[in-house]
Design a protein around this motif. Sequence first.
Motif, PDB file in Angstrom:
ATOM      1  N   ILE A 121      51.617  22.066 -26.929  1.00  0.00           N
ATOM      2  CA  ILE A 121      51.187  21.276 -25.773  1.00  0.00           C
ATOM      3  C   ILE A 121      49.914  20.508 -26.116  1.00  0.00           C
ATOM      4  O   ILE A 121      49.794  19.311 -25.840  1.00  0.00           O
ATOM      5  CB  ILE A 121      50.979  22.183 -24.543  1.00  0.00           C
ATOM      6  N   ALA A 122      48.952  21.192 -26.719  1.00  0.00           N
ATOM      7  CA  ALA A 122      47.687  20.544 -27.091  1.00  0.00           C
ATOM      8  C   ALA A 122      47.919  19.408 -28.081  1.00  0.00           C
ATOM      9  O   ALA A 122      47.300  18.351 -27.986  1.00  0.00           O
ATOM     10  CB  ALA A 122      46.724  21.568 -27.669  1.00  0.00           C
ATOM     11  N   LYS A 123      48.819  19.612 -29.009  1.00  0.00           N
ATOM     12  CA  LYS A 123      49.140  18.550 -29.979  1.00  0.00           C
ATOM     13  C   LYS A 123      49.786  17.365 -29.268  1.00  0.00           C
ATOM     14  O   LYS A 123      49.418  16.213 -29.508  1.00  0.00           O
ATOM     15  CB  LYS A 123      50.069  19.110 -31.057  1.00  0.00           C
ATOM     16  N   ALA A 124      50.726  17.643 -28.387  1.00  0.00           N
ATOM     17  CA  ALA A 124      51.421  16.569 -27.664  1.00  0.00           C
ATOM     18  C   ALA A 124      50.477  15.757 -26.790  1.00  0.00           C
ATOM     19  O   ALA A 124      50.649  14.549 -26.629  1.00  0.00           O
ATOM     20  CB  ALA A 124      52.557  17.158 -26.819  1.00  0.00           C
ATOM     21  N   LEU A 125      49.472  16.421 -26.229  1.00  0.00           N
ATOM     22  CA  LEU A 125      48.510  15.738 -25.351  1.00  0.00           C
ATOM     23  C   LEU A 125      47.358  15.089 -26.107  1.00  0.00           C
ATOM     24  O   LEU A 125      46.482  14.475 -25.505  1.00  0.00           O
ATOM     25  CB  LEU A 125      47.961  16.721 -24.315  1.00  0.00           C
ATOM     26  N   GLY A 126      47.326  15.260 -27.429  1.00  0.00           N
ATOM     27  CA  GLY A 126      46.267  14.653 -28.227  1.00  0.00           C
ATOM     28  C   GLY A 126      44.971  15.446 -28.234  1.00  0.00           C
ATOM     29  O   GLY A 126      43.936  14.932 -28.639  1.00  0.00           O
ATOM     30  N   ILE A 127      45.020  16.689 -27.789  1.00  0.00           N
ATOM     31  CA  ILE A 127      43.823  17.531 -27.787  1.00  0.00           C
ATOM     32  C   ILE A 127      43.470  17.970 -29.198  1.00  0.00           C
ATOM     33  O   ILE A 127      42.312  18.117 -29.542  1.00  0.00           O
ATOM     34  CB  ILE A 127      44.022  18.741 -26.849  1.00  0.00           C
ATOM     35  N   THR A 128      44.484  18.171 -30.015  1.00  0.00           N
ATOM     36  CA  THR A 128      44.268  18.504 -31.415  1.00  0.00           C
ATOM     37  C   THR A 128      45.223  17.701 -32.288  1.00  0.00           C
ATOM     38  O   THR A 128      46.358  17.446 -31.900  1.00  0.00           O
ATOM     39  CB  THR A 128      44.448  20.014 -31.690  1.00  0.00           C
ATOM     40  N   SER A 129      44.710  17.302 -33.425  1.00  0.00           N
ATOM     41  CA  SER A 129      45.565  16.621 -34.399  1.00  0.00           C
ATOM     42  C   SER A 129      45.637  17.431 -35.687  1.00  0.00           C
ATOM     43  O   SER A 129      46.199  16.983 -36.672  1.00  0.00           O
ATOM     44  CB  SER A 129      45.043  15.209 -34.676  1.00  0.00           C
ATOM     45  N   LYS A 152      44.238  19.788 -38.976  1.00  0.00           N
ATOM     46  CA  LYS A 152      43.280  19.674 -40.074  1.00  0.00           C
ATOM     47  C   LYS A 152      43.907  18.904 -41.223  1.00  0.00           C
ATOM     48  O   LYS A 152      45.048  18.479 -41.148  1.00  0.00           O
ATOM     49  CB  LYS A 152      42.893  21.075 -40.546  1.00  0.00           C
ATOM     50  N   ALA A 153      43.152  18.787 -42.281  1.00  0.00           N
ATOM     51  CA  ALA A 153      43.668  18.119 -43.475  1.00  0.00           C
ATOM     52  C   ALA A 153      44.965  18.790 -43.916  1.00  0.00           C
ATOM     53  O   ALA A 153      45.128  19.997 -43.795  1.00  0.00           O
ATOM     54  CB  ALA A 153      42.630  18.194 -44.595  1.00  0.00           C
ATOM     55  N   GLY A 154      45.882  17.999 -44.392  1.00  0.00           N
ATOM     56  CA  GLY A 154      47.163  18.532 -44.843  1.00  0.00           C
ATOM     57  C   GLY A 154      48.149  18.770 -43.721  1.00  0.00           C
ATOM     58  O   GLY A 154      49.205  19.354 -43.928  1.00  0.00           O
ATOM     59  N   GLY A 155      47.809  18.336 -42.512  1.00  0.00           N
ATOM     60  CA  GLY A 155      48.726  18.467 -41.382  1.00  0.00           C
ATOM     61  C   GLY A 155      48.846  19.867 -40.824  1.00  0.00           C
ATOM     62  O   GLY A 155      49.776  20.160 -40.085  1.00  0.00           O
ATOM     63  N   LEU A 156      47.908  20.737 -41.143  1.00  0.00           N
ATOM     64  CA  LEU A 156      47.942  22.109 -40.660  1.00  0.00           C
ATOM     65  C   LEU A 156      47.037  22.269 -39.439  1.00  0.00           C
ATOM     66  O   LEU A 156      46.145  21.462 -39.201  1.00  0.00           O
ATOM     67  CB  LEU A 156      47.490  23.070 -41.762  1.00  0.00           C
ATOM     68  N   PHE A 157      47.250  23.355 -38.699  1.00  0.00           N
ATOM     69  CA  PHE A 157      46.407  23.659 -37.548  1.00  0.00           C
ATOM     70  C   PHE A 157      45.314  24.663 -37.894  1.00  0.00           C
ATOM     71  O   PHE A 157      44.200  24.566 -37.408  1.00  0.00           O
ATOM     72  CB  PHE A 157      47.257  24.200 -36.390  1.00  0.00           C
ATOM     73  N   GLY A 158      45.631  25.618 -38.742  1.00  0.00           N
ATOM     74  CA  GLY A 158      44.643  26.637 -39.120  1.00  0.00           C
ATOM     75  C   GLY A 158      44.414  27.663 -38.029  1.00  0.00           C
ATOM     76  O   GLY A 158      43.265  27.915 -37.664  1.00  0.00           O
ATOM     77  N   PRO A 159      45.462  28.291 -37.499  1.00  0.00           N
ATOM     78  CA  PRO A 159      45.297  29.197 -36.362  1.00  0.00           C
ATOM     79  C   PRO A 159      44.423  30.418 -36.635  1.00  0.00           C
ATOM     80  O   PRO A 159      43.888  30.999 -35.703  1.00  0.00           O
ATOM     81  CB  PRO A 159      46.727  29.621 -36.023  1.00  0.00           C
ATOM     82  N   LYS A 160      44.260  30.788 -37.862  1.00  0.00           N
ATOM     83  CA  LYS A 160      43.438  31.967 -38.176  1.00  0.00           C
ATOM     84  C   LYS A 160      42.055  31.579 -38.702  1.00  0.00           C
ATOM     85  O   LYS A 160      41.257  32.436 -39.046  1.00  0.00           O
ATOM     86  CB  LYS A 160      44.161  32.857 -39.174  1.00  0.00           C
ATOM     87  N   ASP A 161      41.776  30.288 -38.737  1.00  0.00           N
ATOM     88  CA  ASP A 161      40.469  29.818 -39.188  1.00  0.00           C
ATOM     89  C   ASP A 161      39.441  30.017 -38.074  1.00  0.00           C
ATOM     90  O   ASP A 161      39.773  30.041 -36.890  1.00  0.00           O
ATOM     91  CB  ASP A 161      40.514  28.330 -39.542  1.00  0.00           C
ATOM     92  N   TYR A 162      38.194  30.133 -38.479  1.00  0.00           N
ATOM     93  CA  TYR A 162      37.113  30.164 -37.498  1.00  0.00           C
ATOM     94  C   TYR A 162      36.987  28.785 -36.874  1.00  0.00           C
ATOM     95  O   TYR A 162      37.208  27.774 -37.528  1.00  0.00           O
ATOM     96  CB  TYR A 162      35.786  30.549 -38.159  1.00  0.00           C
ATOM     97  N   ILE A 163      36.613  28.756 -35.607  1.00  0.00           N
ATOM     98  CA  ILE A 163      36.407  27.482 -34.926  1.00  0.00           C
ATOM     99  C   ILE A 163      34.911  27.288 -34.723  1.00  0.00           C
ATOM    100  O   ILE A 163      34.194  28.221 -34.363  1.00  0.00           O
ATOM    101  CB  ILE A 163      37.172  27.433 -33.581  1.00  0.00           C
ATOM    102  N   THR A 164      34.461  26.081 -34.967  1.00  0.00           N
ATOM    103  CA  THR A 164      33.046  25.779 -34.764  1.00  0.00           C
ATOM    104  C   THR A 164      32.810  25.439 -33.292  1.00  0.00           C
ATOM    105  O   THR A 164      33.737  25.062 -32.568  1.00  0.00           O
ATOM    106  CB  THR A 164      32.594  24.591 -35.628  1.00  0.00           C
ATOM    107  N   ARG A 165      31.568  25.550 -32.889  1.00  0.00           N
ATOM    108  CA  ARG A 165      31.216  25.186 -31.514  1.00  0.00           C
ATOM    109  C   ARG A 165      31.521  23.719 -31.258  1.00  0.00           C
ATOM    110  O   ARG A 165      32.047  23.355 -30.214  1.00  0.00           O
ATOM    111  CB  ARG A 165      29.738  25.479 -31.267  1.00  0.00           C
ATOM    112  N   GLN A 166      31.227  22.872 -32.237  1.00  0.00           N
ATOM    113  CA  GLN A 166      31.460  21.446 -32.016  1.00  0.00           C
ATOM    114  C   GLN A 166      32.943  21.139 -31.895  1.00  0.00           C
ATOM    115  O   GLN A 166      33.337  20.318 -31.071  1.00  0.00           O
ATOM    116  CB  GLN A 166      30.789  20.595 -33.092  1.00  0.00           C
ATOM    117  N   ASP A 167      33.790  21.806 -32.664  1.00  0.00           N
ATOM    118  CA  ASP A 167      35.226  21.576 -32.516  1.00  0.00           C
ATOM    119  C   ASP A 167      35.725  22.088 -31.171  1.00  0.00           C
ATOM    120  O   ASP A 167      36.572  21.469 -30.525  1.00  0.00           O
ATOM    121  CB  ASP A 167      36.002  22.237 -33.653  1.00  0.00           C
ATOM    122  N   MET A 168      35.193  23.211 -30.736  1.00  0.00           N
ATOM    123  CA  MET A 168      35.593  23.767 -29.453  1.00  0.00           C
ATOM    124  C   MET A 168      35.267  22.812 -28.312  1.00  0.00           C
ATOM    125  O   MET A 168      36.095  22.577 -27.430  1.00  0.00           O
ATOM    126  CB  MET A 168      34.903  25.115 -29.216  1.00  0.00           C
TER     127      MET A 168
END
Length: 109
Positions: free
Chosen positions: A33-41, A43-59
């Motif tokens: 849903i977030a991808k479809a709405l343009g909330i997230t595009s 990371k590099a390589g077309g991945l989302f990184g679901p287990k990566d840490y999220i920074t405050r600025q990205d949040m």
Amino acid sequence: MVMLVRALNLQADFSGNFPDVKERDYYYDAVGIAKALGITSGKAGGLFGPKDYITRQDMVVFMDKALKAVELKLAEPATDLSQFTDGASVSSYAQAAVVLNRLLDQLSE
């Protein structure tokens, strides 16, 4: 992403997702849903990184894009980050969202 999608009751049809987000993952629909709405595009390589840490600025960028997706109009804040101890390290793409987040925090105090 799950909390953001649920909190704002975001909905969208989507036909695909990031390659590292599997249909069996509990966050599959929220990320789609977030991808479809343009909330997230992603990371590099077309991945989302679901287990990566999220920074405050990205949040806060996700929050800003989600608020725009529900057409919640807020005044554009200035991008003065001097009030933050780490203000100089905030990337240019996130500056307005970080300031907006701080203004929202102040309103709820």
